[in-house]
Design a protein around this motif. Structure first.
Motif, PDB file in Angstrom:
ATOM      1  N   LYS A 172      -1.293   1.140 -15.858  1.00  0.00           N
ATOM      2  CA  LYS A 172      -2.019   2.416 -15.981  1.00  0.00           C
ATOM      3  C   LYS A 172      -1.123   3.586 -15.582  1.00  0.00           C
ATOM      4  O   LYS A 172      -1.172   4.642 -16.206  1.00  0.00           O
ATOM      5  CB  LYS A 172      -3.296   2.381 -15.152  1.00  0.00           C
ATOM      6  CG  LYS A 172      -4.389   1.535 -15.778  1.00  0.00           C
ATOM      7  CD  LYS A 172      -5.650   1.582 -14.953  1.00  0.00           C
ATOM      8  CE  LYS A 172      -6.785   0.734 -15.419  1.00  0.00           C
ATOM      9  NZ  LYS A 172      -6.650  -0.174 -16.489  1.00  0.00           N
ATOM     10  N   TRP A 173      -0.323   3.403 -14.532  1.00  0.00           N
ATOM     11  CA  TRP A 173       0.632   4.452 -14.146  1.00  0.00           C
ATOM     12  C   TRP A 173       1.584   4.741 -15.292  1.00  0.00           C
ATOM     13  O   TRP A 173       1.836   5.899 -15.606  1.00  0.00           O
ATOM     14  CB  TRP A 173       1.452   4.027 -12.934  1.00  0.00           C
ATOM     15  CG  TRP A 173       0.745   4.078 -11.617  1.00  0.00           C
ATOM     16  CD1 TRP A 173      -0.513   4.537 -11.356  1.00  0.00           C
ATOM     17  CD2 TRP A 173       1.267   3.644 -10.366  1.00  0.00           C
ATOM     18  NE1 TRP A 173      -0.800   4.409 -10.034  1.00  0.00           N
ATOM     19  CE2 TRP A 173       0.271   3.863  -9.400  1.00  0.00           C
ATOM     20  CE3 TRP A 173       2.477   3.074  -9.979  1.00  0.00           C
ATOM     21  CZ2 TRP A 173       0.455   3.551  -8.059  1.00  0.00           C
ATOM     22  CZ3 TRP A 173       2.655   2.762  -8.643  1.00  0.00           C
ATOM     23  CH2 TRP A 173       1.655   3.005  -7.691  1.00  0.00           C
ATOM     24  N   MET A 175      -2.624  -1.739 -12.258  1.00  0.00           N
ATOM     25  CA  MET A 175      -2.397  -0.391 -11.756  1.00  0.00           C
ATOM     26  C   MET A 175      -1.064   0.156 -12.259  1.00  0.00           C
ATOM     27  O   MET A 175      -0.982   1.296 -12.709  1.00  0.00           O
ATOM     28  CB  MET A 175      -2.423  -0.397 -10.236  1.00  0.00           C
ATOM     29  CG  MET A 175      -2.225   0.970  -9.630  1.00  0.00           C
ATOM     30  SD  MET A 175      -1.955   0.843  -7.866  1.00  0.00           S
ATOM     31  CE  MET A 175      -0.426  -0.082  -7.835  1.00  0.00           C
ATOM     32  N   GLY A 179       2.877   6.172  -5.322  1.00  0.00           N
ATOM     33  CA  GLY A 179       2.813   6.207  -6.787  1.00  0.00           C
ATOM     34  C   GLY A 179       1.683   7.085  -7.284  1.00  0.00           C
ATOM     35  O   GLY A 179       1.861   7.881  -8.221  1.00  0.00           O
ATOM     36  N   GLU A 180       0.542   6.970  -6.655  1.00  0.00           N
ATOM     37  CA  GLU A 180      -0.594   7.805  -7.063  1.00  0.00           C
ATOM     38  C   GLU A 180      -0.316   9.278  -6.756  1.00  0.00           C
ATOM     39  O   GLU A 180      -0.619  10.163  -7.566  1.00  0.00           O
ATOM     40  CB  GLU A 180      -1.871   7.328  -6.361  1.00  0.00           C
ATOM     41  CG  GLU A 180      -3.129   7.929  -6.920  1.00  0.00           C
ATOM     42  CD  GLU A 180      -3.333   7.684  -8.413  1.00  0.00           C
ATOM     43  OE1 GLU A 180      -3.759   8.633  -9.105  1.00  0.00           O
ATOM     44  OE2 GLU A 180      -3.061   6.578  -8.913  1.00  0.00           O
ATOM     45  N   ARG A 188      -0.016   6.795 -17.925  1.00  0.00           N
ATOM     46  CA  ARG A 188      -0.127   8.195 -17.519  1.00  0.00           C
ATOM     47  C   ARG A 188       1.210   8.926 -17.664  1.00  0.00           C
ATOM     48  O   ARG A 188       1.259  10.083 -18.096  1.00  0.00           O
ATOM     49  CB  ARG A 188      -0.649   8.282 -16.086  1.00  0.00           C
ATOM     50  CG  ARG A 188      -2.112   7.862 -15.972  1.00  0.00           C
ATOM     51  CD  ARG A 188      -2.563   7.617 -14.559  1.00  0.00           C
ATOM     52  NE  ARG A 188      -2.564   8.817 -13.733  1.00  0.00           N
ATOM     53  CZ  ARG A 188      -2.805   8.794 -12.422  1.00  0.00           C
ATOM     54  NH1 ARG A 188      -3.053   7.648 -11.812  1.00  0.00           N
ATOM     55  NH2 ARG A 188      -2.801   9.916 -11.735  1.00  0.00           N
ATOM     56  N   GLN A 217       0.795  -1.236   0.000  1.00  0.00           N
ATOM     57  CA  GLN A 217       0.000   0.000   0.000  1.00  0.00           C
ATOM     58  C   GLN A 217       0.826   1.285   0.000  1.00  0.00           C
ATOM     59  O   GLN A 217       0.475   2.230  -0.705  1.00  0.00           O
ATOM     60  CB  GLN A 217      -0.997  -0.001   1.163  1.00  0.00           C
ATOM     61  CG  GLN A 217      -2.086   1.044   1.013  1.00  0.00           C
ATOM     62  CD  GLN A 217      -2.937   0.824  -0.235  1.00  0.00           C
ATOM     63  OE1 GLN A 217      -3.381  -0.279  -0.502  1.00  0.00           O
ATOM     64  NE2 GLN A 217      -3.162   1.883  -0.995  1.00  0.00           N
ATOM     65  N   LEU A 232       2.120  10.632  -9.410  1.00  0.00           N
ATOM     66  CA  LEU A 232       1.464  10.914 -10.695  1.00  0.00           C
ATOM     67  C   LEU A 232       0.556  12.127 -10.609  1.00  0.00           C
ATOM     68  O   LEU A 232       0.529  12.955 -11.531  1.00  0.00           O
ATOM     69  CB  LEU A 232       0.678   9.692 -11.157  1.00  0.00           C
ATOM     70  CG  LEU A 232       1.565   8.625 -11.782  1.00  0.00           C
ATOM     71  CD1 LEU A 232       0.836   7.315 -11.893  1.00  0.00           C
ATOM     72  CD2 LEU A 232       2.061   9.074 -13.131  1.00  0.00           C
ATOM     73  N   THR A 233      -0.176  12.262  -9.534  1.00  0.00           N
ATOM     74  CA  THR A 233      -1.069  13.412  -9.356  1.00  0.00           C
ATOM     75  C   THR A 233      -0.264  14.710  -9.354  1.00  0.00           C
ATOM     76  O   THR A 233      -0.665  15.696  -9.983  1.00  0.00           O
ATOM     77  CB  THR A 233      -1.890  13.253  -8.068  1.00  0.00           C
ATOM     78  OG1 THR A 233      -2.663  12.052  -8.163  1.00  0.00           O
ATOM     79  CG2 THR A 233      -2.815  14.435  -7.845  1.00  0.00           C
ATOM     80  N   VAL A 286       1.683   2.002  -3.499  1.00  0.00           N
ATOM     81  CA  VAL A 286       0.476   2.416  -4.228  1.00  0.00           C
ATOM     82  C   VAL A 286       0.151   3.878  -3.927  1.00  0.00           C
ATOM     83  O   VAL A 286      -0.057   4.687  -4.839  1.00  0.00           O
ATOM     84  CB  VAL A 286      -0.718   1.502  -3.878  1.00  0.00           C
ATOM     85  CG1 VAL A 286      -2.015   2.033  -4.459  1.00  0.00           C
ATOM     86  CG2 VAL A 286      -0.453   0.072  -4.348  1.00  0.00           C
ATOM     87  N   ASP A 287       0.131   4.227  -2.658  1.00  0.00           N
ATOM     88  CA  ASP A 287      -0.208   5.602  -2.259  1.00  0.00           C
ATOM     89  C   ASP A 287       0.811   6.602  -2.786  1.00  0.00           C
ATOM     90  O   ASP A 287       0.457   7.650  -3.324  1.00  0.00           O
ATOM     91  CB  ASP A 287      -0.300   5.709  -0.731  1.00  0.00           C
ATOM     92  CG  ASP A 287      -1.443   4.900  -0.143  1.00  0.00           C
ATOM     93  OD1 ASP A 287      -2.372   4.506  -0.889  1.00  0.00           O
ATOM     94  OD2 ASP A 287      -1.403   4.643   1.083  1.00  0.00           O
TER      95      ASP A 287
END
Length: 179
Positions: free
Chosen positions: A119-120, A116, A65-66, A123, A59, A69-70, A62-63
């Motif tokens: 998808k990263w 995921m 990485g998001e 992006r 996790q 990207l954001t 994941v957190d």
């Protein structure tokens, strides 16, 4: 998200070590409990299943990485080298989890992690090459991003700053950018 307790962190650390050595499916929760000198019910107090334990280890990647990207997508204009440097840093920070992901591809695919990550990458390719890259542009970006990630694993003993510079230079070259 609440901070994990010391016991949770100890369980995660022991699980990471055993998962890396033996594999997720071959490591029992009892084995993890034994390694820590706690009872299996005590382990279950913190993690209701092996899947929950694996998710807790993955996790943070994941957190982060998001969030990475954001932040990149919010910049508007992208400076490719800076993006690649940040991507290298992200992968280096999570090197141990990425090694686990590679070693446990089937188990982690069941958690939806590979979809995921793909998808990263899509992006990031859009950030680097625009919304409709040609096949050649997209391929160069995949080679650059995959190679950059692989360098964080392939050279664990290299000084981080030297590895970062060499890896980002190589990724820039793959993209046809001046290093």
């Amino acid at each position: 998200m609440p901070k994990p307790t010391d016991t949770k962190r100890r369980i995660q650390a022991a699980a990471r070590e055993l998962f890396a050595r033996q594999g997720v499916q071959k490591t029992s929760l009892q084995e993890i409990a034994n390694r820590l000198g706690i009872t299996k019910p005590a382990l279950y107090y913190h993690f209701s299943s092996r899947e929950e334990l694996v998710r807790s280890i993955v996790q943070p990647l994941v957190d982060d990485g998001e969030a990475f990207l954001t932040r990149q997508e919010a910049l508007g204009a992208i400076e490719p080298r800076a993006l690649l440097e940040d991507y290298f840093d992200f992968n280096l920070r999570h090197r141990d989890v990425i090694v686990l992901i590679f070693a446990e591809a089937t188990t982690l695919a069941d958690l939806g992690l590979f979809d995921m990550v793909l998808k990263w990458r899509e992006r990031i390719i859009i950030l680097l090459q625009g919304p409709e890259p040609t096949l050649a542009e997209a391929t160069r970006a995949v080679v650059a991003l995959g190679g950059l990630q692989d360098c964080t694993i392939q050279f664990p003993d290299a000084p981080a700053d030297e590895l970062r510079r060499a890896s980002v230079d190589a990724a820039c070259a793959a993209l046809g950018l001046r290093p």
